[in-house]
Design an enzyme around this catalytic site. Structure first.
Site, PDB file in Angstrom:
ATOM      1  N   ARG A   1       0.831  -1.361  -0.201  1.00 47.06           N
ATOM      2  CA  ARG A   1      -0.051  -0.169   0.611  1.00 47.06           C
ATOM      3  C   ARG A   1       0.916   1.550  -0.192  1.00 47.06           C
ATOM      4  O   ARG A   1      -0.085   2.309   0.383  1.00 47.06           O
ATOM      5  CB  ARG A   1      -0.517   0.640   1.491  1.00 47.06           C
ATOM      6  CG  ARG A   1      -2.219  -1.618   1.044  1.00 47.06           C
ATOM      7  CD  ARG A   1      -2.758  -1.190  -0.176  1.00 47.06           C
ATOM      8  NE  ARG A   1      -3.915  -2.054  -0.334  1.00 47.06           N
ATOM      9  CZ  ARG A   1      -4.293  -2.822  -0.980  1.00 47.06           C
ATOM     10  NH1 ARG A   1      -3.954  -2.991  -2.761  1.00 47.06           N
ATOM     11  NH2 ARG A   1      -5.623  -3.620  -0.478  1.00 47.06           N
TER      12      ARG A   1
ATOM     13  N   ASP B   1      -1.736  -6.451 -11.323  1.00 46.49           N
ATOM     14  CA  ASP B   1      -2.275  -7.354 -10.640  1.00 46.49           C
ATOM     15  C   ASP B   1      -3.303  -6.339 -10.210  1.00 46.49           C
ATOM     16  O   ASP B   1      -3.011  -5.208  -9.665  1.00 46.49           O
ATOM     17  CB  ASP B   1      -1.460  -7.767  -9.651  1.00 46.49           C
ATOM     18  CG  ASP B   1      -2.403  -8.384  -8.483  1.00 46.49           C
ATOM     19  OD1 ASP B   1      -3.011  -9.269  -9.006  1.00 46.49           O
ATOM     20  OD2 ASP B   1      -2.347  -7.944  -6.800  1.00 46.49           O
TER      21      ASP B   1
ATOM     22  N   HIS C   1      -2.967 -11.048 -13.638  1.00 52.01           N
ATOM     23  CA  HIS C   1      -4.036 -11.135 -12.999  1.00 52.01           C
ATOM     24  C   HIS C   1      -5.154 -12.208 -13.398  1.00 52.01           C
ATOM     25  O   HIS C   1      -5.367 -11.144 -14.644  1.00 52.01           O
ATOM     26  CB  HIS C   1      -4.404  -9.459 -11.838  1.00 52.01           C
ATOM     27  CG  HIS C   1      -5.618  -9.581 -11.439  1.00 52.01           C
ATOM     28  ND1 HIS C   1      -5.695  -9.849 -10.299  1.00 52.01           N
ATOM     29  CD2 HIS C   1      -7.084  -9.970 -11.472  1.00 52.01           C
ATOM     30  CE1 HIS C   1      -7.235  -9.768 -10.496  1.00 52.01           C
ATOM     31  NE2 HIS C   1      -7.578  -9.789 -10.920  1.00 52.01           N
TER      32      HIS C   1
ATOM     33  N   HIS D   1      -2.739 -16.389  -8.405  1.00 52.86           N
ATOM     34  CA  HIS D   1      -3.858 -16.475  -7.153  1.00 52.86           C
ATOM     35  C   HIS D   1      -4.945 -16.959  -8.004  1.00 52.86           C
ATOM     36  O   HIS D   1      -6.242 -16.983  -7.924  1.00 52.86           O
ATOM     37  CB  HIS D   1      -4.344 -15.028  -6.667  1.00 52.86           C
ATOM     38  CG  HIS D   1      -4.518 -14.030  -7.398  1.00 52.86           C
ATOM     39  ND1 HIS D   1      -5.031 -13.895  -8.446  1.00 52.86           N
ATOM     40  CD2 HIS D   1      -4.599 -12.951  -6.780  1.00 52.86           C
ATOM     41  CE1 HIS D   1      -4.922 -12.844  -8.905  1.00 52.86           C
ATOM     42  NE2 HIS D   1      -4.345 -11.883  -7.704  1.00 52.86           N
TER      43      HIS D   1
ATOM     44  N   ASP E   1      -1.040 -12.826  -1.463  1.00 58.66           N
ATOM     45  CA  ASP E   1      -2.323 -12.277  -2.135  1.00 58.66           C
ATOM     46  C   ASP E   1      -2.858 -10.737  -0.072  1.00 58.66           C
ATOM     47  O   ASP E   1      -3.851 -10.183  -0.501  1.00 58.66           O
ATOM     48  CB  ASP E   1      -3.380 -12.251  -2.500  1.00 58.66           C
ATOM     49  CG  ASP E   1      -4.189 -11.106  -3.415  1.00 58.66           C
ATOM     50  OD1 ASP E   1      -3.487 -10.114  -3.468  1.00 58.66           O
ATOM     51  OD2 ASP E   1      -5.082 -11.670  -4.021  1.00 58.66           O
TER      52      ASP E   1
HETATM   53  O1  DOR Z   1      -8.932  -9.153  -4.071  1.00 57.06           O
HETATM   54  C1  DOR Z   1      -8.015  -8.319  -3.926  1.00 57.06           C
HETATM   55  N1  DOR Z   1      -7.734  -6.911  -3.539  1.00 57.06           N
HETATM   56  N2  DOR Z   1      -7.897  -8.634  -5.616  1.00 57.06           N
HETATM   57  C2  DOR Z   1      -6.238  -8.205  -6.424  1.00 57.06           C
HETATM   58  O2  DOR Z   1      -6.802  -8.234  -6.943  1.00 57.06           O
HETATM   59  C3  DOR Z   1      -6.701  -6.268  -5.511  1.00 57.06           C
HETATM   60  C4  DOR Z   1      -6.236  -6.389  -4.522  1.00 57.06           C
HETATM   61  C5  DOR Z   1      -6.171  -5.120  -3.387  1.00 57.06           C
HETATM   62  O3  DOR Z   1      -5.420  -4.747  -3.824  1.00 57.06           O
HETATM   63  O4  DOR Z   1      -7.040  -4.549  -2.742  1.00 57.06           O
END
Ligand code: DOR
Length: 434
Positions: free
Chosen positions: A66, A153, A181, A234, A307
């Site tokens: 993040r 992704d 992805h 994933h 993930d």
């Molecule tokens: O569930 C997910 N969250 N899948 C993704 O591909 C992105 C990720 C996110 O960045 O929150």
């Protein structure tokens, strides 16, 4: 730094398993043998590994840290602490940040943020500028900084011609691999959970398994066409696992990962309408879960990747169709993988292969001392796993800044007791040391 002696465990790595102590000096392993004595006059710190597996540190191919841009959900520092507590000595940071990691400048920024972190922070670069799927990102300049995985992704590259170009371009850079992805947006858009009996019953628009299968099929074809390696992120469907199985049998350069939640949770969880169970790709049917487990057991799937996707409470407290997809993973991946894959007959050492040396090789982190082997001369990136430790997941005790774990209150078995990063014990007895 004083010597470190890891005493009384069973050492496991890609070369096999043996009962041995491990002596670490100056960041490197200097001896692996039974009954090592520290020479008199030398200072050594001893870590007890009785009843434990001493393994190369875990390597996560897929974590959303993040930073930059969503520091209220997670930071490189908080995620790397969560990772170290989970047994990881390396994580690959996904590029769906703000701005996206799509240039040398942002790669440098994230690497710098990870410099003193509790685990090694590697970076995945975007395939397209801004992850918009329109124009190729400067893969070469990012590869020159050591980036080995590239992905948009959060979204798949929808345009087959652009994906072909990206694969051809990436082939010019040794060790570089594109990671997809796998989601065909024309089939998935508007869906919020797996399409099936539960989505009909709950009235939540569905995402068909075929949205994943179609893109895996296309990229297997593009791998055949270009000869460039493709990594599938994933995987969640029986169909895509079977496609990868067949592509491997045909000798194509494909690799794949699965996330712990696709090994232990099904779409039935969405009956609570709790967005903590919303994730992308979505939780699937029990038959899909069985197929993903079987893919791990027979080698069709190469790695377990978390993930890890932290989200602020306010976002995850919205209605199911408004909330963003994603769930925490770094601190719970190990016990969940041990549980799910133990159920299909995998020994803990085989599960560790999927979580350490095999992902290390996919990300090129093996060349940087990750994933073992545990032998004299190697960098001491290690985790000491107690496969019998029982604990209860408490969202308030997780190191992540966010709380969106779907496992709150769940009793799990297995824990990384100690984590050693380049010789430094960063986690001892399940407590972070700094
Ligand atoms: O569930 C997910 N969250 N899948 C993704 O591909 C992105 C990720 C996110 O960045 O929150």
């Amino acid at each position: 730094m004083a010597d470190l002696l890891i005493r009384g465990g069973t050492v496991v790595d890609a070369t096999g398993s043996r009962v041995a102590d491990v002596l670490v000096r100056g960041g490197r392993i200097v001896e692996v043998a039974e009954g090592i004595d520290v020479p008199t006059g030398k200072k050594a710190r001893t870590l007890d590994a009785g009843g434990c597996l001493v393994a190369p540190g875990l390597v996560d191919l897929h974590a959303h840290l993040r930073q930059p841009g969503r520091e209220e959900a997670e930071t490189v520092e908080t995620a790397s602490r969560a990772a170290a507590l989970g047994g990881y000595t390396a994580v690959v940071a996904m590029p769906n940040t703000d701005p996206a990691i799509d240039s040398a400048g942002v790669v440098r920024e994230v690497l710098e943020l990870g410099r003193d972190a509790l685990c090694r922070v590697a970076v995945a670069g975007a395939i397209t500028v801004g992850r918009n799927g329109q124009r190729l990102a400067p893969i070469g300049e990012m590869a020159a900084l050591g980036v080995r995985l590239f992905t948009d992704d959060g979204a798949g590259v929808q345009d087959g011609r652009l994906m072909r170009r990206a694969l051809e371009y990436a082939s010019a850079f040794p060790g570089v691999r594109l990671a997809q992805h796998c989601e065909d947006a024309s089939l998935a858009t508007g869906g919020h959970m797996h399409e099936g009996e539960w989505s009909s019953r709950l009235g939540i628009p569905g995402i068909p398994a075929e949205a994943e299968d179609v893109m895996v099929m296309r990229d297997i074809a593009l791998c055949r066409l270009t000869g460039a390696p493709v990594h599938f992120l994933h995987l969640s469907t029986a169909g895509s696992v079977e496609l990868v199985r067949r592509a491997k049998a045909a000798g194509l350069a494909v690799t794949a990962e699965a996330a712990p939640h696709h090994l232990v949770l099904t779409d039935a969880e969405c009956a609570s309408y709790d967005p903590v169970f919303k994730v992308n790709p979505p939780l699937r049917s029990p038959a899909d879960v069985d197929a993903v487990r079987a893919g791990c057991a027979d080698g069709s799937i190469d790695a377990i990747a978390t993930d890890h996707a932290p989200h602020e409470l306010e976002l995850k407290e919205q209605a199911f169709d408004e909330a963003p997809p994603g769930m925490l993973g770094l601190e719970t991946a190990l016990p969940l993988a041990l549980e799910a894959l133990g159920a299909v007959g995998m020994a803990p050492a085989d599960v560790l292969a999927l979580m350490s040396w095999r992902p290390a090789a996919i990300a090129g982190l093996d060349a940087l001392g990750q994933g073992g082997p545990i032998a004299a001369g190697a960098v001491a990136n290690l985790c000491v796993v107690d496969p019998d430790a029982a604990w209860v997941v408490d969202p308030l005790r997780l190191a992540s800044l966010s709380r969106n774990t779907p496992y709150a209150g769940r009793k799990v078995i297995g824990r990384s007791r100690h984590t050693i990063l380049a010789g430094e014990p960063v986690v001892v007895d399940a407590e972070a040391q700094r």
